[in-house]
Design a protein around this motif. Structure first.
Motif, short mmCIF file in Angstrom:
data_model
loop_
_atom_site.label_atom_id
_atom_site.label_comp_id
_atom_site.label_asym_id
_atom_site.label_seq_id
_atom_site.Cartn_x
_atom_site.Cartn_y
_atom_site.Cartn_z
N GLU A 214 44.44 32.50 33.86
CA GLU A 214 43.23 32.83 34.47
C GLU A 214 43.86 31.77 35.87
OE1 GLU A 214 39.82 32.18 31.15
OE2 GLU A 214 40.52 30.40 32.19
N TYR A 216 42.24 29.56 38.94
CA TYR A 216 40.96 28.60 39.58
C TYR A 216 41.42 28.12 40.94
CZ TYR A 216 39.76 28.39 34.74
OH TYR A 216 39.50 28.54 33.37
N GLN A 222 38.39 32.03 39.44
CA GLN A 222 38.58 33.32 40.28
C GLN A 222 38.63 34.43 39.76
OE1 GLN A 222 37.95 32.33 43.93
NE2 GLN A 222 37.32 30.58 42.56
N ASN A 223 39.49 34.59 38.78
CA ASN A 223 39.67 35.91 37.91
C ASN A 223 40.36 35.46 36.80
OD1 ASN A 223 42.53 36.24 38.70
ND2 ASN A 223 41.72 36.29 40.67
N SER A 235 40.12 42.50 32.12
CA SER A 235 39.81 41.70 33.37
C SER A 235 38.51 40.99 33.37
CB SER A 235 40.01 42.09 34.83
OG SER A 235 41.37 42.83 34.93
N TYR A 236 38.21 39.79 33.71
CA TYR A 236 36.97 39.49 33.97
C TYR A 236 36.82 37.95 35.10
CZ TYR A 236 39.45 35.73 31.12
OH TYR A 236 40.29 34.89 30.66
N ASP A 237 35.70 37.70 35.17
CA ASP A 237 35.54 36.82 36.26
C ASP A 237 34.65 35.71 35.85
OD1 ASP A 237 33.01 37.80 36.46
OD2 ASP A 237 33.45 38.78 38.41
N ARG A 241 32.96 35.93 32.09
CA ARG A 241 33.93 35.26 31.22
C ARG A 241 33.24 35.18 29.93
NH1 ARG A 241 35.55 30.18 29.37
NH2 ARG A 241 37.88 29.87 29.22
#
Length: 336
Positions: A214, A216, A222-223, A235-237, A241
């Motif tokens: 991750e 930050y 951020q992603n 993928s996530y944000d 999350r």
């Protein structure tokens, strides 16, 4: 170690600690109400002591209006103590136990692992200390006020990471700046840099049997990416999350559907102290519901009827964490 000896140990610990903890907590210990739960190394519930890595004994202490629950856990292989604490509730919620007062945990070799303190609402207070199995200090955290609860008016606190050291005693973090790593009993971990007590840059970790990373900026995600064992990339944000489990119907329709399923005789309803019953259960990774829990004073016939009614409504959409479906504890109120 025989069960009778374990019960005696619990009584000794209660007697030694309750006086200093709270005068309201003193009272009769109801050994007949003791609850024993068994867990594997990952913290999942198992059915027997033989299959477990650890087990916990939940013992009610005090009279009804001022009752506490003494939560004591042990390592199965040695019957040595794993943790000791008090709670206002006899059931762990979504975020675990809401401890009150002092909580201690121990390494399998008997060395102190952590010492933490909590207020009457279950919020961490003062300083917390964490140690390596050798007895050397690993981490020192203090709680700082970050706001006020709009409903209760009580202060909201957040951890401030004062110190983090490696196993040799070298400082890796001081006053919220530097490298830090969080390790968990099941082998999961996450590590990265803090800047002014906030996550910064790339953090890496392992959980749910796969690696993730991750990124930050000033503590804001951020992603993130999860690298599954089969080669799949998720993928996530910050918005995706985490997601809570969702019932098969809209919540108001779901509650009405449960009510229509419940048919209790008058003599069982008359035994209830309240018209509202809180039901706790696990929404599993596949959406199935299991591990239903109720307060101890609810008649077994009422428990069976409500459990059956909830399960008849159908499976849920499971909750997710970092792109993966996860088992999550959930509580709903049933009005009779």
């Amino acid at each position: 170690m025989k069960r009778s000896i374990l019960v005696l140990m619990v009584l000794v610990f209660i007697g030694a600690n309750t006086e200093a903890f709270s005068s309201k907590a003193r009272g009769k210990v109801f050994i007949g109400d003791t609850i024993v739960n068994y867990f594997d190394k990952s913290g999942n519930s198992v059915g027997t002591k033989l299959a477990s890595h650890s087990y916990e004994c939940i013992v009610p202490v005090g009279d009804e209006p001022n009752r506490f629950f003494n939560i004591v856990s042990y390592y199965t292989a040695t019957d040595s103590m794993k943790s000791f604490a008090y709670s206002r509730d006899s059931t762990a919620g979504v975020f675990g136990w809401k401890y009150v007062g002092e909580s201690t945990t121990y390494h399998p070799n008997g060395q102190l692992k952590s010492l933490e303190k909590f207020d009457i609402n279950g919020s961490a207070i003062d300083s917390s200390y964490y140690y390596y199995p050798t007895g050397k200090l690993k981490m020192l955290i203090t709680q700082v006020e970050s706001g006020q609860n709009p409903f209760t008016g009580s202060p909201i606190t957040k951890p401030y990471y004062l110190l983090y050291l490696d196993s040799l005693g070298n400082y890796l973090l001081k006053r919220g700046n530097g490298f830090i790593r969080f390790d968990y009993d099941n082998g999961d971990y996450i590590e990265g840099e803090l800047k002014d007590n906030e996550r910064e840059g790339k953090w890496t970790g392992w959980n749910m049997e796969s690696r993730y990373e991750e990124h930050y900026l000033a503590g804001v995600l951020q992603n993130g990416k999860r690298f599954r064992a089969n080669g799949e990339l998720i993928s996530y944000d910050a918005d995706t999350r985490e997601s809570a489990p969702i019932p098969s119907l809209k919540m108001d329709q779901f509650m009405k559907a449960i009510s229509r399923q419940i048919d209790l005789p008058d003599h069982l309803i008359a035994q209830l102290k309240s018209s509202i019953i809180n039901v706790r259960f696990i929404v599993n990774k596949d959406g199935r519901l299991s591990d239903f829990k109720y307060d101890s004073d609810i008649p077994s016939g009422v428990k069976r009827e409500i459990t059956t009614a909830i399960q008849r409504v159908g499976p849920w959409k499971p909750g997710r964490l970092q792109g993966e479906p996860v088992a999550i504890s959930y509580t709903i109120p049933i009005r009779l």
